[in-house]
Motif scaffolding. Structure first.
Motif: not given
Length: 242
Positions: A152, A154, A169, A171, A173, A190
């Motif tokens: 992840s 972010e 997974d 991710e 951003d 994602s």
């Protein structure tokens, strides 16, 4: 007959009361056992400034985030069977997990948190069962892999970076420059809040969503101008870009 009915009634009443006390006892014991499970405290230490990180972790999750000072915190499940070595030399922070018992099995309590004062870092590393979480940092020329953990990223920026997981997974951003790859075999991908990027997305058995468009197989799209490239690859997962 009346005496027998009274005895039966007393017997039933005793069973009910006894069952209630037993249930209360079991519930109380369960609560005691649950509340007795407490995480080991974090070990924390300030460290010298660094601009690059090398990771070699087996069972530990890792978090990297912007902070007001350079420091490292970590929690070990069993200090008799595992050890965390870390040092800063020539601006490179090296973090390595050493496990002395081949039968050791890690769990979610194992983690290392790296705090940095720098806006930009080079991060390279290999993880086996740990998750990767990065916040508020620009990453350049980086490559991080995890076998069974999630990744992840972010509110961060990527510049020529590869992040790869086998069964987790991924991710992201943030913003993109240069050429970047996000990849997983059996997980989902994602991506949010990206622009000015040329996207190449591919999945074997999953679905692809870019904005309100839906695809299967593979697709190429340019969002804004193509100032950066992003390859999104998964075998059995879905891809979502917003």
């Amino acid at each position: 007959m009346k005496k027998g009915f009274i005895l039966l009634f007393i017997f039933i009443l005793v069973c009910i009361v006894g069952g209630s006390f037993l249930a209360i006892h079991l519930i109380t014991n369960v609560n005691i056992e649950e509340t007795s499970i407490v995480k080991e405290p974090l070990n924390s230490e300030k460290i010298d400034n660094f601009t690059s990180i090398n990771l070699d972790l087996t069972s530990m999750d890792v978090k990297i985030e912007k902070a007001s000072e350079n420091a490292i915190s970590y929690r070990l499940q069993d200090s008799k069977k595992q050890k965390l070595d870390y040092s800063v030399e020539d601006g490179v922070l090296t973090v390595k997990e050493i496990i002395s018992d081949k039968h050791f099995v890690g769990h979610d309590d194992n983690e290392v948190i790296i705090y940095t004062t720098n806006d930009s870092l080079v991060v390279n590393g290999n993880l086996v069962a740990g998750d990767v979480e990065i916040q508020n940092v620009t990453l350049k020329d980086s490559r991080v892999t995890s076998v069974s953990g999630d990744i992840s990223i972010e509110n961060s920026s990527l510049n020529n970076c590869n992040f790869i997981s086998t069964s987790g997974d991924v991710e992201f951003d943030g913003q993109l420059t240069g050429d970047n790859i996000l990849e997983t075999t059996s997980g989902d991908l994602s991506v949010e809040h990206i622009n000015n990027v040329s996207i190449s997305a591919s999945t074997t058995s999953g679905d692809i969503e870019i904005g309100e468009e839906e695809f299967t197989g593979s697709v190429n799209r340019v969002l804004g101008t193509s100032n950066a490239t992003l390859k999104l690859n998964t075998t059995s997962g879905d891809i979502e870009v917003n």
